[in-house]
Structures are given as C-alpha cells and as structure tokens.
Scaffold this active site. Sequence first.
Site, mmCIF file in Angstrom:
data_model
loop_
_atom_site.group_PDB
_atom_site.id
_atom_site.type_symbol
_atom_site.label_atom_id
_atom_site.label_comp_id
_atom_site.label_asym_id
_atom_site.label_seq_id
_atom_site.Cartn_x
_atom_site.Cartn_y
_atom_site.Cartn_z
ATOM 1 C CB ALA A 17 -7.657 -65.977 43.511
ATOM 2 N N GLY B 179 -8.557 -66.915 48.630
ATOM 3 C CA GLY B 179 -7.171 -67.357 48.494
ATOM 4 C C GLY B 179 -6.265 -66.726 49.539
ATOM 5 C CD GLU C 280 -8.444 -71.276 49.419
ATOM 6 O OE1 GLU C 280 -8.396 -70.385 48.542
ATOM 7 O OE2 GLU C 280 -8.896 -72.406 49.197
ATOM 8 C CD GLU D 262 -12.960 -68.872 48.240
ATOM 9 O OE1 GLU D 262 -13.684 -68.873 49.261
ATOM 10 O OE2 GLU D 262 -11.711 -68.929 48.280
HETATM 11 N N1 CO8 Z 1 -9.696 -59.684 42.969
HETATM 12 C C1 CO8 Z 1 -9.568 -58.588 42.176
HETATM 13 N N2 CO8 Z 1 -9.803 -57.327 42.628
HETATM 14 C C2 CO8 Z 1 -10.195 -57.201 43.914
HETATM 15 C C3 CO8 Z 1 -10.336 -58.306 44.787
HETATM 16 C C4 CO8 Z 1 -10.071 -59.604 44.263
HETATM 17 N N3 CO8 Z 1 -10.170 -60.713 45.001
HETATM 18 N N4 CO8 Z 1 -10.738 -57.849 45.997
HETATM 19 C C5 CO8 Z 1 -10.817 -56.507 45.890
HETATM 20 N N5 CO8 Z 1 -10.479 -56.118 44.643
HETATM 21 C C6 CO8 Z 1 -10.426 -54.748 44.128
HETATM 22 C C7 CO8 Z 1 -11.815 -54.163 43.915
HETATM 23 O O1 CO8 Z 1 -12.359 -54.584 42.672
HETATM 24 C C8 CO8 Z 1 -11.531 -52.680 43.996
HETATM 25 O O2 CO8 Z 1 -10.987 -52.272 42.760
HETATM 26 P P1 CO8 Z 1 -11.497 -50.880 42.061
HETATM 27 O O3 CO8 Z 1 -11.024 -49.825 43.030
HETATM 28 O O4 CO8 Z 1 -10.771 -50.877 40.773
HETATM 29 O O5 CO8 Z 1 -12.971 -50.953 41.970
HETATM 30 C C9 CO8 Z 1 -10.401 -52.579 45.017
HETATM 31 O O6 CO8 Z 1 -9.826 -53.891 45.093
HETATM 32 C C10 CO8 Z 1 -10.883 -52.209 46.416
HETATM 33 O O7 CO8 Z 1 -11.922 -53.100 46.775
HETATM 34 P P2 CO8 Z 1 -13.404 -52.632 47.218
HETATM 35 O O8 CO8 Z 1 -13.734 -51.315 46.611
HETATM 36 O O9 CO8 Z 1 -14.343 -53.761 46.948
HETATM 37 O O10 CO8 Z 1 -13.145 -52.435 48.797
HETATM 38 P P3 CO8 Z 1 -14.199 -52.576 49.982
HETATM 39 O O11 CO8 Z 1 -13.484 -52.106 51.200
HETATM 40 O O12 CO8 Z 1 -15.499 -51.965 49.588
HETATM 41 O O13 CO8 Z 1 -14.468 -54.171 50.107
HETATM 42 C C11 CO8 Z 1 -13.829 -56.488 50.235
HETATM 43 C C12 CO8 Z 1 -13.429 -55.007 50.478
HETATM 44 C C13 CO8 Z 1 -14.997 -56.862 51.146
HETATM 45 C C14 CO8 Z 1 -12.614 -57.336 50.558
HETATM 46 C C15 CO8 Z 1 -14.245 -56.652 48.737
HETATM 47 O O14 CO8 Z 1 -13.223 -56.078 47.912
HETATM 48 C C16 CO8 Z 1 -14.426 -58.063 48.313
HETATM 49 O O15 CO8 Z 1 -15.463 -58.646 48.592
HETATM 50 N N6 CO8 Z 1 -13.419 -58.646 47.599
HETATM 51 C C17 CO8 Z 1 -13.520 -59.956 47.035
HETATM 52 C C18 CO8 Z 1 -13.336 -61.019 48.092
HETATM 53 C C19 CO8 Z 1 -13.474 -62.386 47.460
HETATM 54 O O16 CO8 Z 1 -14.515 -62.748 46.944
HETATM 55 N N7 CO8 Z 1 -12.390 -63.183 47.501
HETATM 56 C C20 CO8 Z 1 -12.372 -64.511 46.967
HETATM 57 C C21 CO8 Z 1 -11.869 -64.521 45.550
HETATM 58 S S1 CO8 Z 1 -11.930 -66.141 44.782
HETATM 59 C C22 CO8 Z 1 -10.596 -66.951 45.460
HETATM 60 O O17 CO8 Z 1 -9.854 -66.401 46.234
HETATM 61 C C23 CO8 Z 1 -10.393 -68.380 45.052
HETATM 62 C C24 CO8 Z 1 -9.050 -68.880 45.537
HETATM 63 C C25 CO8 Z 1 -8.626 -70.120 44.817
HETATM 64 C C26 CO8 Z 1 -7.211 -70.013 44.218
HETATM 65 C C27 CO8 Z 1 -7.255 -69.695 42.782
HETATM 66 C C28 CO8 Z 1 -5.913 -69.761 42.105
HETATM 67 C C29 CO8 Z 1 -6.002 -69.734 40.619
#
Ligand code: CO8
Length: 260
Positions: free
Chosen positions: A68, A111, A114, A134
């Site tokens: 998400a 998400g 999921e 998460e």
């Molecule tokens: N949300 C927003 N932005 C994101 C997300 C995300 N989930 N994932 C990556 N991005 C963005 C980064 O902020 C970055 O943006 P910027 O270039 O502006 O800094 C860009 O995408 C590229 O990402 P990274 O530089 O971090 O890329 P890496 O290759 O270094 O890392 C990862 C990739 C490991 C995937 C890393 O981006 C990461 O850890 N992402 C978050 C993963 C995460 O925690 N996901 C769970 C989110 S919570 C959730 O999903 C709850 C679901 C419940 C449903 C809710 C409905 C309302």
Amino acid sequence: MMTLTYRNILTSVEDQIGIVTLNRPAVLNALSHELMGELVAALEEFDRDDNVRVIILTGSERAFAAGADIKEMSDESTISMLNKNQFATWDRVRMVKKPIIAAVSGFALGGGCELVMTCDIIIASETAQFGQPEINIGVIPGAGGTQRLTRVVGKHKAMEIILTGRSITAHEAHALGLVNKVVPVELFLDEAKTMAKEIAKKSPVAVKLAKEAILKSFDGSLCDGLEVERKNFYMLFSSEDQKEGMRAFLEKRQATFTGR
Ligand code: CO8
C-alpha cells in the site's frame, strides 16, 4: 467494450484474456487509493465483458507492487482510516467472478502480496519476492494477509513471515504452495498467458462456478478473520510506532519502536 482512461494501470485484451498491468513505476507500483479504484474498475469491466474469459493481473519486471502507499497512510488516524473505508475497494477484488491469474515479478510485498493472494493462480518469475513487511513499519497486514497467507502456508510459516517481515524467494514460495509455478523472468507473463488460454477454452460458466465453489471451501470463516485483521490494522494508527515506522521509511532511516 467501454474503454476507461486510467492513470495508474494499463489494460488490454488478447485471445479472450483481459490483462491489467499495474503502472506506477516511480514508487514500485505502490497501491494508492486511486490505483486501487482504477484496478477494481478494470477488473469489473473485464468481469462484465463476454469477450474476456480469464483475467491476468501483472506489474513490471522490477515490481508487482511494493505494498500500500506508505506516503498516503503515514499521517492517518484510526478514525480517518475507518471513515475512508478503503477496504471496501479491496473487497471488490475478491468479488470478481472470472479467474484472475497473478503474473508476478520482483517485489510483491505487503498489500502487493495480499493482492496476489486474492488472485486465483500465481505464476512467479525467478526474481519474485513475496513478503509481509508491515511489522517493520509498525503495523500488520490489513488486506487479508494474516488470513490468506496462514490458510496457504500454515500457522508456523505465516508467523515467521509476518512477525519477522522478511521476504521469501519465488522458489521458497513455490515450496510453501504459495505459487503455482516459477519460471525465468523473461517468461512470467507468457506462462500466465499459456495457463489463461487453457482455461479460456473451457466452459465460461463452469469455470465461474468452479471458482465460486473453490472459494467457498477456502473462505470458511474468512470474513470473521478479515474483520479482526482490519480492526487491528486500524487500531495501530493510534500508535506512535506506526507514525515512527512510516516516517522512518519515508526519511530513509532505521525505525526505533517503543511499544507506544
Ligand atoms: N509506498 C510508497 N512508496 C514506496 C513504497 C510504498 N509501499 N515502496 C517503495 N516506495 C517508493 C520509495 O519511497 C522510493 O521513492 P523515492 O524514489 O521517491 O525515494 C521508490 O518507491 C523506490 O523505492 P526504494 O528506493 O526504496 O527501492 P529499493 O530497491 O531500495 O527498495 C523495497 C525496494 C525493498 C521494496 C523498498 O522500497 C521497501 O521496503 N518498500 C516498502 C515495502 C513495505 O513496507 N510494504 C508494506 C506497506 S504497508 C501495506 O502494504 C499494508 C497493506 C494493507 C492495505 C492498506 C489499504 C489501505
């Protein structure tokens, strides 16, 4: 077929297969509210379209979806989450009657994982990574992860994956029964199409009713489980840890959790 204009996804139809491609590359296809609205509109349009028999949901080679949209959620409160009720949109994904094949490459996290598990068949590239991270940002899965992952991989593995937040590889996911097939990265979409074409040859009405019946066996008390998960997810937006975890992600630093 009516063609809607989308900003976060691409759609196409070939050989009776409707293909939806998540397309927010700058943020690894993070599932914003707007993206989810478009996704559901496209899925429902394909569900109504007699020329479409099977749906494929895919992303890019680098990311199916990294979860998400954390930016969108980081300042939410329990009440604002409850009022927005974004899960109403997510619920519509599981109401789609035609089979949905997820063709997954790269990150399928939070998400994203999921959403994959809401699909019916999962084809993964060797580079796919699945996970529920998460916990690393102070919350828990909220879109079915605690329920669907547990039903597929069992309690102990689900505990490990959700409590450590670590990602698993495509091969590990295959060994756990989470994905149907693992193929080289250049083939993941073709493989999904091959499977889709085979299903598209069957009676569409039999396919729909088979899907409905399989989900009935699987979804036993899924609704109760989803409700608990959702309430707990909302509740975490009252915690300092959720604020700290999401801010730390956006500020690209390690989170410090206090339990408050
Ligand atoms: N949300 C927003 N932005 C994101 C997300 C995300 N989930 N994932 C990556 N991005 C963005 C980064 O902020 C970055 O943006 P910027 O270039 O502006 O800094 C860009 O995408 C590229 O990402 P990274 O530089 O971090 O890329 P890496 O290759 O270094 O890392 C990862 C990739 C490991 C995937 C890393 O981006 C990461 O850890 N992402 C978050 C993963 C995460 O925690 N996901 C769970 C989110 S919570 C959730 O999903 C709850 C679901 C419940 C449903 C809710 C409905 C309302």
